[in-house]
Each structure stands twice: as C-alpha cells, then as structure tokens.
Design a protein around this motif. Structure first.
Motif, PDB file in Angstrom:
ATOM      1  N   MET A   1       0.794  -1.136   0.069  1.00 17.72           N
ATOM      2  CA  MET A   1      -0.252  -0.150   0.171  1.00 17.72           C
ATOM      3  C   MET A   1       1.004   1.413   0.050  1.00 17.72           C
ATOM      4  SD  MET A   1      -3.101  -1.095   2.692  1.00 17.72           S
ATOM      5  CE  MET A   1      -3.818   0.483   2.634  1.00 17.72           C
ATOM      6  N   LEU A   2       1.942   1.191   0.717  1.00 19.94           N
ATOM      7  CA  LEU A   2       2.842   2.445   0.678  1.00 19.94           C
ATOM      8  C   LEU A   2       3.443   2.532  -0.634  1.00 19.94           C
ATOM      9  CD1 LEU A   2       4.831   1.737   4.043  1.00 19.94           C
ATOM     10  CD2 LEU A   2       3.543   3.936   3.771  1.00 19.94           C
ATOM     11  N   VAL A   3       3.933   1.573  -1.482  1.00 22.83           N
ATOM     12  CA  VAL A   3       4.416   1.632  -2.505  1.00 22.83           C
ATOM     13  C   VAL A   3       3.510   2.077  -3.608  1.00 22.83           C
ATOM     14  CG1 VAL A   3       5.318   0.323  -4.502  1.00 22.83           C
ATOM     15  CG2 VAL A   3       5.983  -0.299  -2.419  1.00 22.83           C
ATOM     16  N   ARG A   4       2.094   1.636  -3.356  1.00 24.41           N
ATOM     17  CA  ARG A   4       1.171   2.210  -4.325  1.00 24.41           C
ATOM     18  C   ARG A   4       0.742   3.567  -4.109  1.00 24.41           C
ATOM     19  NH1 ARG A   4      -4.586   0.431  -2.455  1.00 24.41           N
ATOM     20  NH2 ARG A   4      -3.821   2.089  -0.841  1.00 24.41           N
ATOM     21  N   ASP A   5       0.962   4.240  -2.768  1.00 25.33           N
ATOM     22  CA  ASP A   5       0.467   5.440  -2.329  1.00 25.33           C
ATOM     23  C   ASP A   5       1.741   6.479  -2.660  1.00 25.33           C
ATOM     24  OD1 ASP A   5      -1.622   4.634  -1.891  1.00 25.33           O
ATOM     25  OD2 ASP A   5      -1.489   4.453   0.341  1.00 25.33           O
ATOM     26  N   HIS A   6       2.924   5.763  -2.922  1.00 24.24           N
ATOM     27  CA  HIS A   6       4.242   6.849  -3.039  1.00 24.24           C
ATOM     28  C   HIS A   6       4.876   6.150  -4.564  1.00 24.24           C
ATOM     29  CE1 HIS A   6       3.196   7.096   1.282  1.00 24.24           C
ATOM     30  NE2 HIS A   6       3.652   8.569   1.017  1.00 24.24           N
ATOM     31  N   PRO A   7       4.311   6.425  -5.494  1.00 22.01           N
ATOM     32  CA  PRO A   7       4.916   5.748  -6.766  1.00 22.01           C
ATOM     33  C   PRO A   7       6.135   6.391  -7.085  1.00 22.01           C
ATOM     34  CG  PRO A   7       2.805   6.854  -7.181  1.00 22.01           C
ATOM     35  CD  PRO A   7       2.925   6.858  -5.984  1.00 22.01           C
ATOM     36  N   ARG A   8       6.251   7.648  -6.962  1.00 21.14           N
ATOM     37  CA  ARG A   8       7.458   8.475  -7.669  1.00 21.14           C
ATOM     38  C   ARG A   8       8.819   7.891  -6.651  1.00 21.14           C
ATOM     39  NH1 ARG A   8       7.911  14.338  -8.650  1.00 21.14           N
ATOM     40  NH2 ARG A   8       7.740  14.484  -6.507  1.00 21.14           N
ATOM     41  N   LEU A   9       8.595   7.720  -5.426  1.00 20.33           N
ATOM     42  CA  LEU A   9       9.634   7.493  -4.592  1.00 20.33           C
ATOM     43  C   LEU A   9      10.054   5.849  -4.964  1.00 20.33           C
ATOM     44  CD1 LEU A   9      11.459   7.447  -1.905  1.00 20.33           C
ATOM     45  CD2 LEU A   9       9.412   6.626  -0.550  1.00 20.33           C
ATOM     46  N   TRP A  10       9.184   5.089  -4.953  1.00 24.30           N
ATOM     47  CA  TRP A  10       9.638   3.645  -5.206  1.00 24.30           C
ATOM     48  C   TRP A  10      10.075   3.302  -6.818  1.00 24.30           C
ATOM     49  CZ3 TRP A  10      11.050   0.547  -1.529  1.00 24.30           C
ATOM     50  CH2 TRP A  10      10.603   0.994  -0.278  1.00 24.30           C
ATOM     51  N   ARG A  11       9.675   4.236  -7.548  1.00 28.61           N
ATOM     52  CA  ARG A  11      10.137   4.032  -8.897  1.00 28.61           C
ATOM     53  C   ARG A  11      11.603   4.381  -8.956  1.00 28.61           C
ATOM     54  NH1 ARG A  11       4.838   6.095 -10.915  1.00 28.61           N
ATOM     55  NH2 ARG A  11       3.931   4.330 -11.913  1.00 28.61           N
ATOM     56  N   LEU A  12      11.999   5.730  -8.242  1.00 23.38           N
ATOM     57  CA  LEU A  12      13.287   6.002  -8.255  1.00 23.38           C
ATOM     58  C   LEU A  12      14.356   4.756  -7.471  1.00 23.38           C
ATOM     59  CD1 LEU A  12      14.805   8.483  -8.866  1.00 23.38           C
ATOM     60  CD2 LEU A  12      14.504   9.259  -6.532  1.00 23.38           C
ATOM     61  N   VAL A  13      13.618   4.369  -6.571  1.00 20.22           N
ATOM     62  CA  VAL A  13      14.510   3.092  -5.921  1.00 20.22           C
ATOM     63  C   VAL A  13      14.570   1.696  -6.466  1.00 20.22           C
ATOM     64  CG1 VAL A  13      14.598   1.837  -3.778  1.00 20.22           C
ATOM     65  CG2 VAL A  13      14.045   4.274  -3.501  1.00 20.22           C
ATOM     66  N   LEU A  14      13.524   1.329  -7.313  1.00 15.21           N
ATOM     67  CA  LEU A  14      13.303   0.047  -7.627  1.00 15.21           C
ATOM     68  C   LEU A  14      13.584  -0.165  -9.083  1.00 15.21           C
ATOM     69  CD1 LEU A  14      10.106  -1.119  -5.566  1.00 15.21           C
ATOM     70  CD2 LEU A  14      12.674  -2.057  -5.202  1.00 15.21           C
ATOM     71  N   PHE A  15      13.515   0.721 -10.080  1.00 14.12           N
ATOM     72  CA  PHE A  15      13.555   0.810 -11.131  1.00 14.12           C
ATOM     73  C   PHE A  15      14.827   1.368 -12.005  1.00 14.12           C
ATOM     74  CE2 PHE A  15       8.996   0.381 -11.315  1.00 14.12           C
ATOM     75  CZ  PHE A  15       8.955  -0.887 -11.491  1.00 14.12           C
ATOM     76  N   PRO A  16      15.798   0.959 -12.517  1.00 13.90           N
ATOM     77  CA  PRO A  16      16.935   1.390 -13.253  1.00 13.90           C
ATOM     78  C   PRO A  16      16.544   2.744 -14.045  1.00 13.90           C
ATOM     79  CG  PRO A  16      16.890  -1.069 -13.779  1.00 13.90           C
ATOM     80  CD  PRO A  16      15.691  -0.558 -13.401  1.00 13.90           C
ATOM     81  N   VAL A  17      17.022   3.717 -13.896  1.00 14.27           N
ATOM     82  CA  VAL A  17      16.819   5.174 -14.368  1.00 14.27           C
ATOM     83  C   VAL A  17      18.140   5.353 -15.324  1.00 14.27           C
ATOM     84  CG1 VAL A  17      16.578   7.645 -13.959  1.00 14.27           C
ATOM     85  CG2 VAL A  17      15.471   5.791 -12.309  1.00 14.27           C
ATOM     86  N   GLU A  18      17.636   5.833 -16.465  1.00  8.03           N
ATOM     87  CA  GLU A  18      18.621   6.194 -17.296  1.00  8.03           C
ATOM     88  C   GLU A  18      19.757   7.169 -16.747  1.00  8.03           C
ATOM     89  OE1 GLU A  18      19.230   7.636 -22.048  1.00  8.03           O
ATOM     90  OE2 GLU A  18      17.234   7.275 -21.070  1.00  8.03           O
ATOM     91  N   GLY A  19      21.022   6.658 -16.766  1.00 16.00           N
ATOM     92  CA  GLY A  19      22.051   7.507 -16.746  1.00 16.00           C
ATOM     93  C   GLY A  19      22.447   7.633 -15.263  1.00 16.00           C
ATOM     94  N   ALA A  20      21.822   6.809 -14.504  1.00 12.90           N
ATOM     95  CA  ALA A  20      21.952   6.834 -12.926  1.00 12.90           C
ATOM     96  C   ALA A  20      23.680   6.505 -12.386  1.00 12.90           C
ATOM     97  CB  ALA A  20      21.393   5.777 -12.219  1.00 12.90           C
ATOM     98  N   PRO A  21      23.687   7.726 -11.598  1.00 12.41           N
ATOM     99  CA  PRO A  21      25.406   7.754 -11.127  1.00 12.41           C
ATOM    100  C   PRO A  21      25.523   6.595 -10.241  1.00 12.41           C
ATOM    101  CG  PRO A  21      23.892   9.404 -10.055  1.00 12.41           C
ATOM    102  CD  PRO A  21      23.152   8.698 -11.123  1.00 12.41           C
ATOM    103  N   PRO A  22      26.687   6.225 -10.112  1.00 19.87           N
ATOM    104  CA  PRO A  22      27.168   4.937  -9.086  1.00 19.87           C
ATOM    105  C   PRO A  22      26.602   5.187  -7.644  1.00 19.87           C
ATOM    106  CG  PRO A  22      29.115   5.667 -10.447  1.00 19.87           C
ATOM    107  CD  PRO A  22      28.115   6.785 -10.458  1.00 19.87           C
ATOM    108  N   ILE A  23      26.432   6.483  -7.157  1.00 14.59           N
ATOM    109  CA  ILE A  23      25.963   6.597  -5.767  1.00 14.59           C
ATOM    110  C   ILE A  23      24.421   6.105  -5.637  1.00 14.59           C
ATOM    111  CG2 ILE A  23      25.017   8.900  -6.295  1.00 14.59           C
ATOM    112  CD1 ILE A  23      25.631   9.346  -3.401  1.00 14.59           C
ATOM    113  N   VAL A  24      23.713   5.935  -6.849  1.00 15.72           N
ATOM    114  CA  VAL A  24      22.264   5.164  -6.770  1.00 15.72           C
ATOM    115  C   VAL A  24      22.405   3.708  -6.652  1.00 15.72           C
ATOM    116  CG1 VAL A  24      20.321   4.804  -8.154  1.00 15.72           C
ATOM    117  CG2 VAL A  24      21.408   6.882  -8.421  1.00 15.72           C
ATOM    118  N   ARG A  25      23.348   3.141  -7.070  1.00 15.50           N
ATOM    119  CA  ARG A  25      23.643   1.408  -6.714  1.00 15.50           C
ATOM    120  C   ARG A  25      24.111   1.437  -5.420  1.00 15.50           C
ATOM    121  NH1 ARG A  25      25.679   2.159 -11.998  1.00 15.50           N
ATOM    122  NH2 ARG A  25      27.705   2.087 -11.257  1.00 15.50           N
TER     123      ARG A  25
END
Length: 203
Positions: A101-125
């Motif tokens: 439910m938290l994931v559903r209600d905070h999609p931007r946060l969890w997309r940032l955490v769980l999905f590879p984002v193009e050009g992500a710097p090493p600190i993301v990993r």
C-alpha cells in the motif's frame, strides 16, 4: 524570480528543488538534470540552487540520499521490532499488505528506488545496496523468530528465507507500480497468506 519564490524557507526550497529533480529523472533520466534546468523549472536563480547543493553532483546525491532514507523509513515502519506477541503468519500478511500500500501510494519514490533510471550515477547503486542491507538486518531476526513461533518449516535456512522474502517484496513492489489495478495490495496479501498456509503448522 517571483517574490513568493524568494520567501520560501530553506527546507521548503530544498524540497521544492528535489521534487523538480525527481520529476526530471523519472521522465528523462539523470542525464537530463542540470543546474540551469532545475532553476528554470523552479522559477528561481541558479545561485539559489548552488546555495542549496553546491553543484550538480551534490544535488543528485541529495536526491538519492533522500529517496533511500524515505524508502528505508517506510519499510522499517511495517517491520516490527522484537519481541513480538502477534501470530507470525498474520504479522507477515499484514506487513506485506501495508508495504505494498505504501508503494502504491508513493509511486515516485519507489520508482526511483526500484527501477533502473537512465544515466544513474554510481551512488544510486550504492544507496540502493545500503538500503537493502539495512532492511535485511531488520528482517532476518524477525524471520528467525517467526519460524520458531509457528513451529517450522523444520530445518529451513532462515537467512536464505529472509533473503527470499526480501526479493519477493521487491518484486511485489515492482508489479504494484507497473499495474496497481491488477496487482492490488489485497491480492498480494491473499497470495502471501495462501503460500504460508501451504507450509502447514503443527497442531
């Protein structure tokens, strides 16, 4: 720059800027972020952005640190500390429902955490790995307690079970983000309860 923009307190300004950065990253990837663009979209001078973050690397680091801290905080809120008096199966099902439910209600946060984002710097990993380790440290002792409290499965490796549950939780979050209508928190919680029932419990 509008008078209203100039009057924002520092913390509110920081949140505003990180919201702008999040939107750009999720829409176009990290490579699309620049000091000029963030300042322009926030309606402020570049100097205000520099005052908050120092440089582009500082701004991206602040974004990643904020997302990691919020994600770990949300997970920690649904993983109780020992000792626990509740039934372990009910506890797990409720935790799965609450987390999805938290994931559903905070999609931007969890997309940032769980999905590879193009050009992500090493600190993301690095931050994702650190967050995962922090969640595992909370989960493993609870899983060990849960197996003992429910009387099995006998002989199961609780460390590997905890790792498996963590991976399943991440995958559940991804499918909730991808298709929340089809994969609702209730559906995932019901599946979890059915799976636990398949293991059986001693009389």
């Amino acid at each position: 720059m509008s008078p209203k923009a100039r009057r924002l307190p520092a913390e509110q300004r920081r949140e505003q800027l990180l919201d702008v950065v999040t939107r750009i990253v999720l829409d176009e990837g990290f490579g699309a972020v620049s000091i000029d663009r963030v300042a322009r979209e926030a309606g402020i001078a570049r100097t205000v952005v520099y005052a908050q973050f120092g440089n582009l690397e500082g701004m991206l680091t602040a974004l990643v640190d904020q997302a990691a801290a919020r994600a770990v905080g949300q997970v920690s809120a649904v993983i109780p500390e020992l000792p626990v008096t509740r039934d372990p199966d009910v506890l797990l099902v409720d935790a799965v429902r609450s987390f999805t439910m938290l994931v559903r209600d905070h999609p931007r946060l969890w997309r940032l955490v769980l999905f590879p984002v193009e050009g992500a710097p090493p600190i993301v990993r690095r931050r994702v790995a650190e967050g995962r380790a922090a969640v595992f440290a909370l989960l493993e002792p609870l899983v060990e307690w849960g197996v003992q409290a429910r009387g099995g499965p006998e002989g199961i490796d609780t460390e590997l079970l905890a790792r498996g549950l963590l991976t399943m939780g991440e995958d559940a979050a991804r499918i909730v983000l991808a298709d929340p209508e089809r994969f609702s928190p209730d559906r995932i919680a019901t599946f979890t309860a059915t799976l636990l029932g398949a293991f059986g419990r001693p009389e």
